[in-house]
Design a protein around this motif. Structure first.
Motif: not given
Length: 663
Positions: A226, A229, A233, A303, A340-343, A353-354
């Motif tokens: 993270g 970000f 992040g 990720a 839906k998260g960033p990964y 989230d981030k």
């Protein structure tokens, strides 16, 4: 004849079971018998005797997922039935269990401010009321991650928030609440929640939670995920399991254990979203209204790794997660968290989230939850599992297998923990478009989120009702870093302990101390230009003559121990912060007779007092608000741990001030 009747009555009584003749004992006495030495004061005398124990299956999921699971009798260790009318819940009223919030929750850009007057006990329940106000008619403070404190006045809505921070915490057990939800099930907007957070973070106070929330991690390394970000992040863990660097915080003076990762994890017992569902998958899945049942955890896993298993048939719980397979009511549909998260590659395989991962489920609720009381329960086995229930029906489990080590070939994150920190209870009623749509004109005001009772049960052989247990102490860290947690003079009563091993400050927001200024031999005020109120506090600590300070627009004004007065300053946005110094172990503020500090470094020039030809520094820019996110506790925070001065220039300036005072 009378004698015969008396004899018959005596024989009849003698034939009855002993239990029928013995009145039930209060739950506090039952606790004393089951767990000698346990603190009985947390058990409400109004709790009915039939609620003194709870039968709960505490074993692994496979043992409990049967028609007649084995159960353990857990003992009531904490309860509040809210039968006492008109309890005083504001910070200065000394309630032993609860504190009603006076703040704006900026982390989720709430549309309301929280005021103590919106939290009441009436008709045998706790009521959190939300209602409209005239814009500008009420105000509340909001601590930001850099320590600045905003004064928020223009929301037009006020609501209720209450928690047991630093008063009533527990580690493990079964917690149950009986509640009735506010508003209407099909009108989106109201956001009632009941949740738990680790005591090292005070919810809504972002300087306290930065680097603490929602860490549940006791490994060295693996927290690089993270970082790409940037500021959006994750904030690095404030106290990791890695050895502290030579210039790092001295944990021993705060009573913290060396090499132990600490944090403020979060578990949501209920978090309700209302409205009408749209754009959900074409399969039988929970529809609005529903409640979310998440565990928030950091650090994030790498990720390309997922909580779940996805194939052509859909997304299913991965290892260490379970949804109900039997016995739940037809209306109680559950599914995995829909976020839906960033990964993530789809909306269920990697919620978050981030800043964090969020493992959880959501469960559909029927309309009766808005017209009558229903129960929500959570069995928490520290380090092992979390198991949620609605009206006694199992709805979701996550266990340690889901938090195992994850690697994507580039990053490896060792196992995170099912929370092991002492945690406190939070109940609140919010409005925020970061959580979901809000149809403000369709909502009914005022509305109430009502709680009939809150009860906590534990194994009588392992009772832990403490905010600072020996294995996970919090008392001295909080006592020595009050400025991270407390914003007003009234709130100082929330921390009873004295800071034993280091000098500390007791600070209040939007207050200016007038008079009592320290001056240099040339007659100018002694001031220092510093980046934060925390640095001002630390600089004052190192000056033997400094007993108080005011921090305003990046200038630190040093005061003596006496001859100053308090003046409120409820201006817009960020305002002055003022505080007094307490020497190590002292129960009273520093006086002029305080012992001198250790020798200071060589002096350097001191910033001069502003004059007409030398304007004061520009005001601090307001921190940017957090980006809109789905979950409630997104935090802007600072990783400051309250240790030594972090600026060499500031240390030199303090030395110069000390030298001037000796001239």
């Amino acid at each position: 004849m009378a004698a015969l009747f008396a004899l018959a009555a005596a024989l009849l009584l003698a034939s009855q079971p002993i239990a029928a003749l013995t009145p039930p004992i209060p739950c506090s006495e039952a606790l004393a018998l089951a767990a000698p030495g346990a603190d009985q004061s947390w058990v409400d005398a109004a709790t009915p005797p039939d609620a003194c124990t709870a039968e709960v299956c505490t074993g692994p999921f496979e043992e409990c997922d049967v028609d007649a699971p084995p159960t353990s009798a857990l003992q009531l260790v904490f309860s509040d039935e809210f039968e006492e009318e008109g309890q005083g819940l504001a910070a200065g009223e000394g309630n032993p269990r609860w504190t009603a919030g006076n703040m704006w929750y900026s982390g989720t850009e709430d549309m309301e401010v929280y005021l103590p007057e919106q939290v009441t006990t009436q008709n045998g329940s706790l009521s959190l009321a939300i209602e409209r106000t005239s814009p500008g008619s009420v105000w509340a403070l909001s601590q930001q991650g850099d320590g600045t404190v905003w004064n928020v006045t223009d929301k037009g809505l006020k609501s209720g928030y209450v928690d047991s921070w630093n008063k009533a915490c527990f580690t493990g057990g079964y917690v149950e609440a009986r509640v009735q939800l506010p508003g209407e099930p099909d009108v989106p907007g109201f956001w009632p929640a009941l949740w738990l957070m680790g005591n090292l973070g005070r919810a809504g106070h972002l300087q306290s939670t930065g680097g603490m929330w929602p860490y549940s991690y006791d490994e060295c390394g693996g927290d690089e995920v993270g970082r790409e970000f940037g500021a959006a992040g994750p904030i690095p863990q404030r106290f990791s399991a890695c050895p502290d660097p030579p210039a790092g915080p001295d944990r021993a003076r705060w009573g913290l254990h060396a090499g132990q990762g600490r944090g403020a994890p979060e578990i949501d017992l209920l978090e309700v979203k209302t409205g009408v569902s749209v754009n959900l998958p074409n399969r039988k899945t929970p529809r609005l209204p529903f409640t979310l049942l998440p565990l928030h955890v950091a650090p994030m896993q790498p990720a390309g790794t997922f909580w779940t298993v996805t194939n052509e048939s859909g997304t299913f719980p991965g290892p260490g997660q379970h949804l109900p397979k039997r016995g739940h009511p037809e209306w109680l549909w559950t599914d995995l968290e829909f976020w839906k998260g960033p990964y993530a590659t789809n909306e269920q395989n990697r919620p978050g989230d981030k800043m964090r991962d969020v493992a959880g489920a959501y469960a559909q609720l029927e309309p009766s939850f808005w017209s009558s009381y229903h129960t929500f329960g959570l069995h928490w086995a520290p380090g092992q599992h979390l198991r949620w229930f609605i009206d006694g029906n199992f709805v979701y489990e996550i266990n340690s297998e889901a938090l195992k080590e994850y690697s994507n070939g580039t990053y490896t994150v060792p196992p995170r923990l099912i929370p092991v920190e002492p945690m406190y209870l939070i109940m609140n009623l919010a409005l925020s478009r970061s959580f979901g749509p809000v149809k403000l004109d369709d909502l009914t005001f005022p509305s109430q989120f009502t709680i009939d009772y809150v009860r906590v049960y534990q194994d009588p052989a392992n009772v832990s009702v403490s905010c600072s247990p020996p294995d996970f102490p919090t008392e001295q860290y909080i006592a020595c870093n009050r400025d991270l947690y407390l914003l007003t003079q009234e709130e100082q009563a929330l921390v009873n302990a004295t800071c034993v091993n280091t000098t500390s400050c007791r600070q209040e927001a939007h207050v200016r101390y007038i008079g009592g200024d320290l001056t240099a031999p040339d007659g100018n005020l002694l001031t220092a230009q510093v980046p934060s109120a925390r640095d001002c506090c630390l600089a004052c600590q190192q000056l033997a003559a400094c007993g108080a300070y005011t921090f305003d627009q990046r200038l630190c004004y040093f005061k003596g121990a006496t001859n100053w007065t308090r003046e409120g300053s409820k201006g817009p946005t960020d305002g002055p912060l003022s505080g007094v110094v307490y020497d190590a172990g002292a129960a009273q503020p520093r006086r002029l007779t305080a012992p001198p500090p250790p020798p200071a470094p060589a002096p350097s020039p001191v910033p001069a007092r502003p004059t007409s030809s030398s304007p004061p520094p520009a005001p601090l820019p307001a921190p940017a608000p957090s980006s809109g996110i789905m979950q409630r506790r997104s935090l802007l925070g600072s990783s400051s741990g309250g240790g030594a001065l972090h600026s060499i220039r500031l240390a030199a300036a303090v030395a110069a001030l000390a030298l001037l005072l000796l001239l």
